[in-house]
Motif scaffolding. Structure first.
Motif, PDB file in Angstrom:
ATOM      1  N   VAL A   1      -2.119   9.550   4.778  1.00 29.96           N
ATOM      2  CA  VAL A   1      -3.555   9.345   4.876  1.00 29.96           C
ATOM      3  C   VAL A   1      -4.272  10.546   4.279  1.00 29.96           C
ATOM      4  O   VAL A   1      -3.806  11.681   4.381  1.00 29.96           O
ATOM      5  CB  VAL A   1      -3.997   9.108   6.344  1.00 29.96           C
ATOM      6  N   LEU A   2      -5.388  10.266   3.641  1.00 29.79           N
ATOM      7  CA  LEU A   2      -6.222  11.298   3.039  1.00 29.79           C
ATOM      8  C   LEU A   2      -7.648  11.045   3.502  1.00 29.79           C
ATOM      9  O   LEU A   2      -8.125   9.909   3.448  1.00 29.79           O
ATOM     10  CB  LEU A   2      -6.138  11.198   1.516  1.00 29.79           C
ATOM     11  N   GLU A   3      -8.311  12.091   3.988  1.00 31.70           N
ATOM     12  CA  GLU A   3      -9.723  11.961   4.338  1.00 31.70           C
ATOM     13  C   GLU A   3     -10.522  12.917   3.469  1.00 31.70           C
ATOM     14  O   GLU A   3     -10.279  14.117   3.467  1.00 31.70           O
ATOM     15  CB  GLU A   3      -9.983  12.247   5.819  1.00 31.70           C
ATOM     16  N   LEU A   4     -11.470  12.347   2.728  1.00 28.28           N
ATOM     17  CA  LEU A   4     -12.347  13.098   1.837  1.00 28.28           C
ATOM     18  C   LEU A   4     -13.783  12.786   2.212  1.00 28.28           C
ATOM     19  O   LEU A   4     -14.176  11.612   2.261  1.00 28.28           O
ATOM     20  CB  LEU A   4     -12.090  12.708   0.374  1.00 28.28           C
ATOM     21  N   ARG A   5     -14.553  13.811   2.470  1.00 26.48           N
ATOM     22  CA  ARG A   5     -15.954  13.647   2.858  1.00 26.48           C
ATOM     23  C   ARG A   5     -16.840  14.550   2.014  1.00 26.48           C
ATOM     24  O   ARG A   5     -16.443  15.642   1.618  1.00 26.48           O
ATOM     25  CB  ARG A   5     -16.159  14.017   4.329  1.00 26.48           C
ATOM     26  N   ALA A   6     -18.045  14.075   1.770  1.00 25.61           N
ATOM     27  CA  ALA A   6     -19.069  14.894   1.135  1.00 25.61           C
ATOM     28  C   ALA A   6     -20.107  15.214   2.209  1.00 25.61           C
ATOM     29  O   ALA A   6     -20.476  14.353   3.011  1.00 25.61           O
ATOM     30  CB  ALA A   6     -19.719  14.155  -0.027  1.00 25.61           C
ATOM     31  N   ILE A   7     -20.557  16.439   2.233  1.00 24.37           N
ATOM     32  CA  ILE A   7     -21.445  16.905   3.292  1.00 24.37           C
ATOM     33  C   ILE A   7     -22.891  16.519   2.981  1.00 24.37           C
ATOM     34  O   ILE A   7     -23.477  16.967   2.002  1.00 24.37           O
ATOM     35  CB  ILE A   7     -21.324  18.432   3.490  1.00 24.37           C
ATOM     36  N   SER A   8     -23.449  15.663   3.842  1.00 26.25           N
ATOM     37  CA  SER A   8     -24.823  15.174   3.676  1.00 26.25           C
ATOM     38  C   SER A   8     -25.806  15.860   4.614  1.00 26.25           C
ATOM     39  O   SER A   8     -27.015  15.812   4.388  1.00 26.25           O
ATOM     40  CB  SER A   8     -24.870  13.669   3.935  1.00 26.25           C
TER      41      SER A   8
ATOM     42  N   TYR B   1       0.838  -1.193   0.000  1.00 23.58           N
ATOM     43  CA  TYR B   1       0.000   0.000   0.000  1.00 23.58           C
ATOM     44  C   TYR B   1       0.872   1.242   0.000  1.00 23.58           C
ATOM     45  O   TYR B   1       1.953   1.263   0.564  1.00 23.58           O
ATOM     46  CB  TYR B   1      -0.922   0.009   1.223  1.00 23.58           C
ATOM     47  N   ARG B   2       0.371   2.307  -0.670  1.00 19.37           N
ATOM     48  CA  ARG B   2       1.095   3.580  -0.721  1.00 19.37           C
ATOM     49  C   ARG B   2       0.338   4.702  -0.023  1.00 19.37           C
ATOM     50  O   ARG B   2       0.886   5.754   0.239  1.00 19.37           O
ATOM     51  CB  ARG B   2       1.355   3.991  -2.183  1.00 19.37           C
ATOM     52  N   LEU B   3      -0.939   4.466   0.266  1.00 19.23           N
ATOM     53  CA  LEU B   3      -1.793   5.515   0.788  1.00 19.23           C
ATOM     54  C   LEU B   3      -3.015   4.897   1.437  1.00 19.23           C
ATOM     55  O   LEU B   3      -3.522   3.880   0.958  1.00 19.23           O
ATOM     56  CB  LEU B   3      -2.237   6.430  -0.364  1.00 19.23           C
ATOM     57  N   VAL B   4      -3.501   5.513   2.513  1.00 21.32           N
ATOM     58  CA  VAL B   4      -4.767   5.129   3.130  1.00 21.32           C
ATOM     59  C   VAL B   4      -5.745   6.268   2.883  1.00 21.32           C
ATOM     60  O   VAL B   4      -5.424   7.438   3.124  1.00 21.32           O
ATOM     61  CB  VAL B   4      -4.602   4.878   4.648  1.00 21.32           C
ATOM     62  N   ILE B   5      -6.932   5.925   2.386  1.00 25.46           N
ATOM     63  CA  ILE B   5      -7.967   6.928   2.126  1.00 25.46           C
ATOM     64  C   ILE B   5      -9.196   6.584   2.947  1.00 25.46           C
ATOM     65  O   ILE B   5      -9.692   5.458   2.898  1.00 25.46           O
ATOM     66  CB  ILE B   5      -8.360   6.972   0.634  1.00 25.46           C
ATOM     67  N   SER B   6      -9.673   7.557   3.699  1.00 24.91           N
ATOM     68  CA  SER B   6     -10.946   7.437   4.394  1.00 24.91           C
ATOM     69  C   SER B   6     -11.903   8.363   3.651  1.00 24.91           C
ATOM     70  O   SER B   6     -11.680   9.577   3.603  1.00 24.91           O
ATOM     71  CB  SER B   6     -10.805   7.854   5.859  1.00 24.91           C
ATOM     72  N   ALA B   7     -12.930   7.791   3.070  1.00 27.94           N
ATOM     73  CA  ALA B   7     -13.871   8.586   2.272  1.00 27.94           C
ATOM     74  C   ALA B   7     -15.300   8.212   2.650  1.00 27.94           C
ATOM     75  O   ALA B   7     -15.587   7.062   2.973  1.00 27.94           O
ATOM     76  CB  ALA B   7     -13.641   8.344   0.785  1.00 27.94           C
TER      77      ALA B   7
END
Length: 166
Positions: free
Chosen positions: A127-134, A4-10
């Motif tokens: 680590v990258l965290e990307l969220r969409a606002i619901s 793995y090169r990256l962890v993404i929390s989406a």
């Protein structure tokens, strides 16, 4: 078979009013366990203040910036700032205000980001965290939630950053 090169929390999240609105994207520059600590007579004390570790994990600034640029180039609205991980979703205007005062610049709250960030940190991975606002952080108004629209925005955001992450 590849490392793995990256962890993404989406996923989706609640946005703080004035910081991230319905349908917008939130990208973490810091991932913060907002309720990891102790209640004291003077209010909340984070694990940092208690001397038991850190409740905050920094995102890779260059990666966040490249993703922000890609999202904006795709015509998406993205807010960059601290994303809070909570174990209990905020349900009142008073609690939302306390969080914003305690963590200035907070953009959104979700429930999984800090766990993913700790796992990434244990493996020395970014680590990258990307969220969409619901929905908005504060009083729970399920009729105002826009989950489908947020998931659509998240899909658009994931497509926009794909090349940055390749």
């Amino acid at each position: 078979e590849q490392p793995y090169r990256l962890v993404i929390s989406a996923g989706i999240a609640g946005g703080f009013a004035g910081a991230a609105e319905l349908g917008e994207l939130a990208l973490a520059d810091r991932i913060i366990a907002a309720d990891l600590g102790a209640e004291t007579p003077d209010g909340f004390a984070s694990v940092d203040e208690l001397g038991f570790g850190s409740s905050s994990i920094e995102s890779d600034a260059a990666l966040v910036e490249r993703c922000r640029q890609a999202l904006e180039a795709a015509g998406l609205t993205v807010r960059v700032g601290p994303l809070l991980t909570v174990s209990t979703v905020t349900g009142s205007a008073e609690s939302a205000e306390l969080l914003v005062r305690r963590i200035p610049g907070a953009v959104a709250e979700a429930m999984e980001g800090y766990g993913a960030a700790v796992a990434a940190q244990a493996r020395s991975l970014p680590v990258l965290e990307l969220r969409a606002i619901s929905n908005m952080v504060g009083p729970r108004d399920r009729l105002a939630w826009r989950i489908k629209e947020a998931l659509d925005a998240l899909a658009d955001g994931a497509a926009a950053i794909r090349e940055v992450l390749a």
